[in-house]
Structures are given as C-alpha cells and as structure tokens.
Design a protein around this motif. Structure first.
Motif, mmCIF file in Angstrom:
data_model
loop_
_atom_site.group_PDB
_atom_site.id
_atom_site.type_symbol
_atom_site.label_atom_id
_atom_site.label_comp_id
_atom_site.label_asym_id
_atom_site.label_seq_id
_atom_site.Cartn_x
_atom_site.Cartn_y
_atom_site.Cartn_z
ATOM 1 N N VAL A 68 0.852 -1.188 0.000
ATOM 2 C CA VAL A 68 0.000 0.000 0.000
ATOM 3 C C VAL A 68 0.888 1.238 0.000
ATOM 4 N N ALA A 69 0.296 2.371 -0.349
ATOM 5 C CA ALA A 69 1.029 3.636 -0.309
ATOM 6 C C ALA A 69 1.362 3.999 1.133
ATOM 7 N N LYS A 70 2.480 4.690 1.302
ATOM 8 C CA LYS A 70 2.903 5.052 2.652
ATOM 9 C C LYS A 70 1.998 6.081 3.309
ATOM 10 N N ASP A 71 1.151 6.731 2.513
ATOM 11 C CA ASP A 71 0.187 7.662 3.113
ATOM 12 C C ASP A 71 -1.203 7.030 3.237
ATOM 13 N N HIS A 72 -1.285 5.702 3.102
ATOM 14 C CA HIS A 72 -2.544 4.980 3.305
ATOM 15 C C HIS A 72 -3.015 5.215 4.739
ATOM 16 N N PRO A 73 -4.331 5.372 4.974
ATOM 17 C CA PRO A 73 -4.831 5.626 6.334
ATOM 18 C C PRO A 73 -4.366 4.595 7.362
ATOM 19 N N ARG A 74 -4.212 3.351 6.954
ATOM 20 C CA ARG A 74 -3.755 2.317 7.888
ATOM 21 C C ARG A 74 -2.301 2.565 8.299
ATOM 22 N N VAL A 75 -1.471 2.942 7.343
ATOM 23 C CA VAL A 75 -0.058 3.222 7.632
ATOM 24 C C VAL A 75 0.064 4.485 8.491
ATOM 25 N N ASP A 76 -0.740 5.480 8.162
ATOM 26 C CA ASP A 76 -0.743 6.717 8.943
ATOM 27 C C ASP A 76 -1.129 6.431 10.390
ATOM 28 N N ALA A 77 -2.123 5.564 10.583
ATOM 29 C CA ALA A 77 -2.608 5.257 11.931
ATOM 30 C C ALA A 77 -1.543 4.559 12.762
ATOM 31 N N TYR A 78 -0.961 3.475 12.231
ATOM 32 C CA TYR A 78 0.023 2.783 13.068
ATOM 33 C C TYR A 78 1.336 3.562 13.168
ATOM 34 N N GLY A 79 1.607 4.423 12.182
ATOM 35 C CA GLY A 79 2.776 5.294 12.291
ATOM 36 C C GLY A 79 2.629 6.298 13.421
ATOM 37 N N LEU A 80 1.421 6.816 13.597
ATOM 38 C CA LEU A 80 1.188 7.779 14.671
ATOM 39 C C LEU A 80 1.141 7.103 16.039
ATOM 40 N N LEU A 81 0.808 5.813 16.074
ATOM 41 C CA LEU A 81 0.945 5.082 17.337
ATOM 42 C C LEU A 81 2.417 4.979 17.722
ATOM 43 N N ASP A 82 3.267 4.747 16.737
ATOM 44 C CA ASP A 82 4.714 4.706 16.980
ATOM 45 C C ASP A 82 5.204 6.067 17.476
ATOM 46 N N GLN A 83 4.681 7.134 16.879
ATOM 47 C CA GLN A 83 5.052 8.479 17.306
ATOM 48 C C GLN A 83 4.597 8.741 18.744
ATOM 49 N N THR A 84 3.417 8.250 19.095
ATOM 50 C CA THR A 84 2.938 8.377 20.469
ATOM 51 C C THR A 84 3.868 7.658 21.436
ATOM 52 N N SER A 85 4.277 6.451 21.062
ATOM 53 C CA SER A 85 5.193 5.689 21.908
ATOM 54 C C SER A 85 6.523 6.417 22.067
ATOM 55 N N ALA A 86 7.005 7.040 20.987
ATOM 56 C CA ALA A 86 8.259 7.791 21.060
ATOM 57 C C ALA A 86 8.130 8.983 22.007
ATOM 58 N N ALA A 87 6.978 9.664 21.944
ATOM 59 C CA ALA A 87 6.759 10.799 22.842
ATOM 60 C C ALA A 87 6.682 10.332 24.292
ATOM 61 N N ILE A 88 6.061 9.176 24.516
ATOM 62 C CA ILE A 88 6.010 8.628 25.874
ATOM 63 C C ILE A 88 7.412 8.223 26.325
ATOM 64 N N GLY A 89 8.199 7.655 25.402
ATOM 65 C CA GLY A 89 9.577 7.318 25.739
ATOM 66 C C GLY A 89 10.380 8.543 26.133
ATOM 67 N N PHE A 90 10.127 9.672 25.474
ATOM 68 C CA PHE A 90 10.791 10.929 25.808
ATOM 69 C C PHE A 90 10.433 11.368 27.219
ATOM 70 N N LEU A 91 9.202 11.061 27.638
ATOM 71 C CA LEU A 91 8.777 11.330 29.013
ATOM 72 C C LEU A 91 9.420 10.343 29.985
ATOM 73 N N VAL A 92 9.398 9.066 29.642
ATOM 74 C CA VAL A 92 9.885 8.020 30.545
ATOM 75 C C VAL A 92 11.342 8.232 30.936
ATOM 76 N N VAL A 93 12.178 8.646 29.991
ATOM 77 C CA VAL A 93 13.606 8.792 30.307
ATOM 78 C C VAL A 93 13.866 9.902 31.315
ATOM 79 N N SER A 94 12.889 10.784 31.519
ATOM 80 C CA SER A 94 13.067 11.865 32.481
ATOM 81 C C SER A 94 12.484 11.526 33.850
ATOM 82 N N LEU A 95 11.901 10.330 33.980
ATOM 83 C CA LEU A 95 11.259 9.935 35.233
ATOM 84 C C LEU A 95 12.164 9.040 36.062
#
Length: 197
Positions: A24-51
């Motif tokens: 599928v295309a990289k801008d397919h809604p399914r790819v966008d959705a799981y890509g943004l879950l990865d981005q959420t996890s990265a943002a949480i990781g940025f928080l976790v390292v400071s705790l």
C-alpha cells in the motif's frame, strides 16, 4: 548470526508492506494510523527517560508495549490470514486498567478549577506533549475506522490514554511542587466587540 540490513529499498517508490504482504502507499490511512501510534510511543519514551524509577515509569512502559501490540494489529488487514499471529490484542481490561490509574492519580492532585496549558515542570511538559501526539494518533485511527474495520477497544484505549497522560502531567507538576500553567482569559478589545460591517 548475520545481521539484516536496515534498508531494503523496497519503499523507495512510496509504498510499504502491511503484515501479510499487501503493498500500500505510505500515506494509506492504515499506515498513517500505526505510524502515529509509533510516534505516540516515542513521545512517551521521551517522558519516561526523564522519570525516576517508580510506578508511573513502569505504567508508561506498559503503555508503550500496548501501543506496539496495537500497531501490529492496525498493520494487519482484518481479512489477513496472519491475524492469528498477532501478539496480544488490546481488550477491555487494558483500558479499564487506565481508568483505574486515572482515578488513582487524579485523587492525588488538587481539583481542576481552570483550563490547564502545557508547561510547568519539564517532565509534566513532556507528558502534555505525549498527550497531544496521542490525540493526533486517535484522530488517525478514527479516520481509518470510517473506511475499514477497527475494533472498539482500540479506539477506547486511545481515548483513555490521552486522559491518562493529562493526569500524569498534573501529578508530575504536583509532585515537583510546581504550579500548573493555567489559561487566563485575555481582555476583549473594542474592535472585537464591534459588529461587523
């Protein structure tokens, strides 16, 4: 054991493979959705390292694992023959756990009397950043759900997660003894009160 290459070149023309092999295309809604879950996890990781080590850090790392499982599910079309190979899927117990933590953390902070702006202690600001990224991911999953099947538990979990990250930010400011940044209504100007035309 021979290391695998980090690049394959298969996505150079703007396509990627879902779990099961469908291209599928990289801008397919399914790819966008799981890509943004990865981005959420990265943002949480940025928080976790400071705790410091402790219950909030442990809980957030569990959330990162849940987001990985959720991403695997969204990367697998519902009709894929590989559905049975998915890791543990998000279920009601997962978002109920977030609700219990929400109640537990919220009981430790003062009542909310104003709109809260992102800021305060650095760790709290990181939690607010993760919250906004999570909301972006939730919107992407909702868009996907308009086109393809998405289980309700996935949507509920993301909705609870952004609320959980909000109360994490409040608790982090409270524990640090730092005042929350609150919204202050700006005075209206004369031009803002004049009727148009």
């Amino acid at each position: 054991m021979k290391k695998s290459k980090l690049y394959t070149g298969h996505g150079d023309r703007g396509q990627t493979s879902l779990f099961g092999g469908e291209r599928v295309a990289k801008d397919h809604p399914r790819v966008d959705a799981y890509g943004l879950l990865d981005q959420t996890s990265a943002a949480i990781g940025f928080l976790v390292v400071s705790l410091p080590q402790g219950e909030m850090r442990d809980e957030l790392q569990q959330v990162q694992n849940a987001l990985f499982d959720m991403g695997a599910e969204l990367a697998t079309p519902p009709d894929s023959r590989l559905q049975y190979k998915l890791p543990r899927v998000i279920e009601e117990e997962d978002w109920r756990r977030l609700e219990r933590l929400l109640d537990e953390y919220d009981a430790q902070v003062p009542p909310l009397r104003s709109f809260v702006l992102p800021g305060g202690d650095e760790t709290a600001a990181r939690a607010h950043l993760a919250r906004t990224v999570c909301r972006t991911a939730e919107r992407a999953v909702v868009r996907l759900a308009h086109e393809e099947e998405v289980r309700t538990d996935v949507l509920t979990y993301l909705n609870r997660l952004s609320d959980f990250l909000f109360v994490c930010a409040r608790l982090l400011n409270h524990r640090a003894g730092v005042d929350e940044v609150t919204w202050t209504q700006r005075p209206r100007t004369d031009s803002a009160t004049e009727p148009a035309g």
